[in-house]
Design an enzyme around this catalytic site. Structure first.
Site, PDB file in Angstrom:
ATOM      1  CG  HIS A 114      -1.968  -1.139   1.260  1.00  0.00           C
ATOM      2  ND1 HIS A 114      -2.965  -1.140   2.080  1.00  0.00           N
ATOM      3  CD2 HIS A 114      -2.322  -2.105   0.319  1.00  0.00           C
ATOM      4  CE1 HIS A 114      -3.693  -1.980   1.941  1.00  0.00           C
ATOM      5  NE2 HIS A 114      -3.062  -2.747   0.883  1.00  0.00           N
ATOM      6  CD  GLU A 160      -1.888   4.140   3.358  1.00  0.00           C
ATOM      7  OE1 GLU A 160      -3.219   4.409   3.855  1.00  0.00           O
ATOM      8  OE2 GLU A 160      -1.562   3.275   2.615  1.00  0.00           O
ATOM      9  CB  CYS A 174      -6.487  -0.550   5.349  1.00  0.00           C
ATOM     10  SG  CYS A 174      -4.780  -1.173   5.085  1.00  0.00           S
ATOM     11  CB  CYS A 231      -1.790   1.630   6.299  1.00  0.00           C
ATOM     12  SG  CYS A 231      -1.609   0.744   4.783  1.00  0.00           S
TER      13      CYS A 231
END
EC number: 3.5.4.33
Length: 157
Positions: free
Chosen positions: A65, A67, A95, A98
């Protein structure tokens, strides 16, 4: 945690708008590569120390992701795993994974654009972040959400 919503762009602190626009540029890169268009930028004492965008398709890795990419870059840049004096700017609410990673980095501030009602961490547990992390939401939310909507509209045809 302190939350605030913005009624218009003129209400935004200049630095938050600036760095969120850079996160949007990262999200656009993801969009252009057929990745879910989420971008992230990490700033420490006025300096960008990490940036990233979703790479889950390119790397065939569900954990890649935006992040996570930005956390790794920032840790390498700063030479340590803790991001206590840093702010994470991300175009969409993180999410759970993260948010958990943000907890472990002890990041000082999380600023995100669009809320994510289905998969965002606040829909599961708003207390996933480090107790000292200040959270601000809604920065350029409409622009951040528009990019996501455009991506999924294109996918659905």
């Amino acid at each position: 945690m302190s939350y605030y919503n913005f009624s218009g762009e003129n209400d935004l602190p200049k630095e938050d708008e600036h760095y969120m626009r850079l996160a949007l540029q990262e999200a656009q890169i993801a969009f252009d590569h057929d990745e879910v268009p989420i971008g992230a930028v990490i700033v420490c004492k006025g300096r960008i120390v990490g940036r990233g965008h979703n790479l889950t398709e390119q790397l065939n890795d569900v954990t890649a992701h935006a992040e996570m990419q930005a956390f790794t870059a920032a840790s390498l840049t700063l030479g340590g795993k803790y991001l206590k004096d840093c702010t994470l700017y991300v175009t969409v609410e993180p999410c759970v994974m993260c948010a958990g990673a943000a907890y472990w980095t002890q990041i000082s501030r999380l600023v995100y654009g669009a809320s994510e009602e289905k998969r965002g961490f606040t829909s599961r547990n708003a207390n996933l972040l480090h107790p000292k992390t200040v959270t601000e939401k809604g920065v350029l939310a409409e622009e951040c959400a528009a990019l996501m909507k455009r991506f999924f509209k294109n996918k659905r045809g």
